[in-house]
Design an enzyme around this catalytic site. Structure first.
Site, mmCIF file in Angstrom:
data_model
loop_
_atom_site.group_PDB
_atom_site.id
_atom_site.type_symbol
_atom_site.label_atom_id
_atom_site.label_comp_id
_atom_site.label_asym_id
_atom_site.label_seq_id
_atom_site.Cartn_x
_atom_site.Cartn_y
_atom_site.Cartn_z
ATOM 1 N N HIS A 306 0.845 -1.179 0.000
ATOM 2 C CA HIS A 306 0.000 0.000 0.000
ATOM 3 C C HIS A 306 0.886 1.237 0.000
ATOM 4 C CE1 HIS A 306 -3.150 2.808 1.169
ATOM 5 N NE2 HIS A 306 -3.987 1.882 0.769
ATOM 6 N N ASP A 363 -7.985 -5.421 0.100
ATOM 7 C CA ASP A 363 -8.480 -6.295 -0.966
ATOM 8 C C ASP A 363 -8.099 -7.762 -0.789
ATOM 9 O OD1 ASP A 363 -9.671 -4.259 -2.519
ATOM 10 O OD2 ASP A 363 -7.680 -3.596 -3.108
HETATM 11 N N1 ACO Z 1 4.073 -7.619 -4.776
HETATM 12 C C1 ACO Z 1 5.425 -7.611 -4.989
HETATM 13 N N2 ACO Z 1 6.174 -6.497 -4.842
HETATM 14 C C2 ACO Z 1 5.562 -5.362 -4.481
HETATM 15 C C3 ACO Z 1 4.168 -5.307 -4.251
HETATM 16 C C4 ACO Z 1 3.422 -6.492 -4.406
HETATM 17 N N3 ACO Z 1 2.094 -6.501 -4.206
HETATM 18 N N4 ACO Z 1 3.824 -4.048 -3.919
HETATM 19 C C5 ACO Z 1 4.947 -3.334 -3.931
HETATM 20 N N5 ACO Z 1 6.015 -4.122 -4.266
HETATM 21 C C6 ACO Z 1 7.436 -3.736 -4.327
HETATM 22 C C7 ACO Z 1 7.731 -2.910 -5.579
HETATM 23 O O1 ACO Z 1 8.119 -3.718 -6.658
HETATM 24 C C8 ACO Z 1 8.840 -2.024 -5.073
HETATM 25 O O2 ACO Z 1 10.026 -2.797 -5.011
HETATM 26 P P1 ACO Z 1 11.466 -2.100 -5.266
HETATM 27 O O3 ACO Z 1 11.626 -1.103 -4.170
HETATM 28 O O4 ACO Z 1 12.426 -3.228 -5.219
HETATM 29 O O5 ACO Z 1 11.388 -1.463 -6.624
HETATM 30 C C9 ACO Z 1 8.443 -1.711 -3.624
HETATM 31 O O6 ACO Z 1 7.665 -2.854 -3.226
HETATM 32 C C10 ACO Z 1 7.624 -0.451 -3.483
HETATM 33 O O7 ACO Z 1 6.513 -0.560 -4.361
HETATM 34 P P2 ACO Z 1 5.892 0.640 -5.177
HETATM 35 O O8 ACO Z 1 5.276 0.135 -6.436
HETATM 36 O O9 ACO Z 1 6.859 1.769 -5.282
HETATM 37 O O10 ACO Z 1 4.734 1.072 -4.200
HETATM 38 P P3 ACO Z 1 3.583 2.064 -4.536
HETATM 39 O O11 ACO Z 1 3.304 2.816 -3.293
HETATM 40 O O12 ACO Z 1 3.865 2.862 -5.766
HETATM 41 O O13 ACO Z 1 2.349 1.094 -4.914
HETATM 42 C C11 ACO Z 1 0.587 -0.431 -4.672
HETATM 43 C C12 ACO Z 1 1.397 0.680 -4.012
HETATM 44 C C13 ACO Z 1 0.093 0.038 -6.046
HETATM 45 C C14 ACO Z 1 -0.639 -0.716 -3.822
HETATM 46 C C15 ACO Z 1 1.466 -1.689 -4.790
HETATM 47 O O14 ACO Z 1 1.848 -2.133 -3.512
HETATM 48 C C16 ACO Z 1 0.785 -2.820 -5.572
HETATM 49 O O15 ACO Z 1 0.859 -2.846 -6.799
HETATM 50 N N6 ACO Z 1 0.092 -3.766 -4.839
HETATM 51 C C17 ACO Z 1 -0.645 -4.801 -5.511
HETATM 52 C C18 ACO Z 1 -1.968 -4.262 -6.014
HETATM 53 C C19 ACO Z 1 -2.939 -4.005 -4.877
HETATM 54 O O16 ACO Z 1 -3.139 -4.832 -4.007
HETATM 55 N N7 ACO Z 1 -3.589 -2.825 -4.938
HETATM 56 C C20 ACO Z 1 -4.590 -2.439 -3.954
HETATM 57 C C21 ACO Z 1 -4.108 -1.306 -3.091
HETATM 58 S S1 ACO Z 1 -5.256 -0.889 -1.867
HETATM 59 C C22 ACO Z 1 -6.453 -0.053 -2.703
HETATM 60 O O17 ACO Z 1 -6.235 0.644 -3.663
HETATM 61 C C23 ACO Z 1 -7.758 -0.198 -2.210
#
Ligand code: ACO
Length: 429
Positions: A306, A363
């Site tokens: 998140h 979720d």
């Molecule tokens: N699985 C694997 N790796 C992940 C995940 C995940 N679900 N989420 C984040 N990471 C990793 C990224 O690859 C990144 O790694 P790095 O530092 O080595 O490059 C690090 O964790 C930070 O991730 P970001 O993408 O920069 O985080 P951001 O804040 O931009 O994105 C998000 C947040 C979109 C929710 C992300 O965690 C994600 O894609 N999760 C899966 C989708 C999801 O569950 N979305 C629902 C969110 S809650 C809502 O909207 C109601």
């Protein structure tokens, strides 16, 4: 007294004011930065940008705290209902008996769609995603209420807000029935909000759906837990559109589009699809976790991570417990719940997820409850949108009520070609 921030740029010192919120969150106010220095701030994905000052929802992502209008989500989940919480979000206080009655009456009076709206449903193919239908129909709905347009209509806000909350549920149920080729079921005046939604979804003209209290309660909880979440992608979109003084329905339709994406509200559908894949492939989850850690795989562990929570999402904790309760009561043994728990356990012990502070979000378990309620997967994000409507409306109202509100208009750092001249087509190489 707020302190000031001192910025040193190209050998000159500038003083910038700061702002401190009621929960001690701090911000440097940079509104005059460009005028003073010629610089703007650049913040990819707005991760460190406060776009507004709001009184609606407080999140402490490090501690895993979520409060609506100051009240912890855990207390609301235990003691309140979706409709009472909707009132709290929109109007700032828990309602008295009389206020709640009036709000409920407004919802009931405004729950029917204009009869002509029904023709619009005919135009969508059976394969249409219900989120596409939802956003289109919310927007179309504004055509039937010309009084919606313009700020002069502020006195009618409470009617329009109630109409939107009520009709989004009717549109959602109608689009589900249409997609299945089933006859439309009209709302029943005597039923409360969530019970009525289940009735419109699952009753037949010859037989009413049997409303089990635990089922109604579980869905009401899902709505309540999704009701607001400060400046997430869809709410920020609603505020962005509202800042141009677009009408409430247009703003909500934009919010639905933003919510649809799999990185936002669409994640609840993606989680179930992921769990189903794991189940069907016979994997115990470890292959999927390995893929989620590999940046080249294109996979992420859906329902994990998140932007704001760097701790367990408090909504996920409540939903997980509710999920266990509901499945036990209904005597459902869903293998996807076991897979989800196993995935969570494995991920929370894995250095990749620990070091990035990736925990289950709202979720991760919500889809399993919805499956138990017989809500089809393609409707999951629609359920989220129904729940989020009060939050969007509350944010819209903050802009409507702010006499100093300005149009949202970020800047950019241009990285394209510098000046060059038009070349006629026959001279291009
Ligand atoms: N699985 C694997 N790796 C992940 C995940 C995940 N679900 N989420 C984040 N990471 C990793 C990224 O690859 C990144 O790694 P790095 O530092 O080595 O490059 C690090 O964790 C930070 O991730 P970001 O993408 O920069 O985080 P951001 O804040 O931009 O994105 C998000 C947040 C979109 C929710 C992300 O965690 C994600 O894609 N999760 C899966 C989708 C999801 O569950 N979305 C629902 C969110 S809650 C809502 O909207 C109601």
């Amino acid at each position: 007294m707020n302190s000031e921030a001192i910025l040193e740029l190209e050998g000159k010192r500038y003083s910038l004011p700061t702002v401190v919120g009621t929960e001690n969150e701090k911000a440097v106010v940079i509104s005059s930065l460009r005028d003073q220095t010629g610089y703007i701030t650049l913040d990819d994905g707005y991760a460190n940008t406060g776009s507004c000052q709001s009184r609606i929802t407080f999140i402490d992502g490090e501690k895993g705290i979520l409060r609506y209008r100051g009240i912890p989500i855990e207390e609301l989940a235990e003691k309140s209902t979706f409709i009472e919480t909707a009132y709290l979000l929109i109007y700032g206080e828990l309602p008295t008996h009389a206020q709640l009655r009036r709000f409920s009456d407004l919802l009931t009076e405004n729950q029917h769609l204009h009869e002509d709206m029904k023709h619009h449903f005919e135009g969508f193919p059976a394969t249409a995603h219900p989120m596409a239908i939802l956003s289109a129909m919310i927007n179309a709905s504004s055509c039937f209420y010309p009084g919606l347009m313009g700020r002069a209509n502020k006195e009618r806000f409470e009617v329009h807000a109630a109409r939107l909350i009520s009709q989004v549920r009717t549109i959602a149920a109608f689009s589900y029935r249409k997609s299945r080729g089933l006859p439309i079921i009209y709302p029943k005046p005597g039923y409360k909000y969530t019970a009525n939604f289940l009735h419109m979804m699952f009753s037949e003209p010859y037989q009413d759906y049997e409303l089990k209290p635990e089922v109604v309660k579980a869905l009401d909880l899902i709505f309540l837990l999704h009701a607001d979440h400060e400046q997430n992608c869809s709410t920020a979109t609603v505020r962005m559109v509202a800042s141009s003084q677009a009408n409430l329905f247009a703003c909500a339709a934009a919010g639905v589009c933003a919510l649809w994406g799999p990185l936002h509200g669409g994640a609840n559908q993606a989680v179930i699809e992921m769990l189903q894949d794991i189940h069907e492939s016979g994997d115990d989850g470890s292959r999927f976790i390995a893929a989620a850690k590999d940046k080249n795989s294109g996979h992420r562990l859906m329902g994990f991570g998140h932007r704001v929570y760097k701790n367990y999402d408090p909504r996920a904790r409540i939903i997980k417990a509710a999920c266990d309760r509901l499945l036990n009561t209904l005597h459902i043994n869903d293998p996807l719940l076991d897979i989800a728990k196993k995935l969570e356990e494995t991920a929370l012990q894995d250095e990749y997820f620990i070091s990035r502070k990736l925990y289950p979000n709202v979720d991760f378990y919500s889809g399993i409850i919805m499956r138990a309620l017989n809500i089809p997967v393609e409707m999951f994000t629609v359920i989220f949108a129904i729940g989020r409507m009060p939050g969007w409306i509350a944010n819209f109202k903050e802009i409507l009520d702010d006499p100093k509100s300005r149009i949202y208009r970020p800047r950019q750092i241009y990285q394209g070609p510098t000046l060059r001249h038009y070349v006629p087509i026959d001279q291009r190489g």
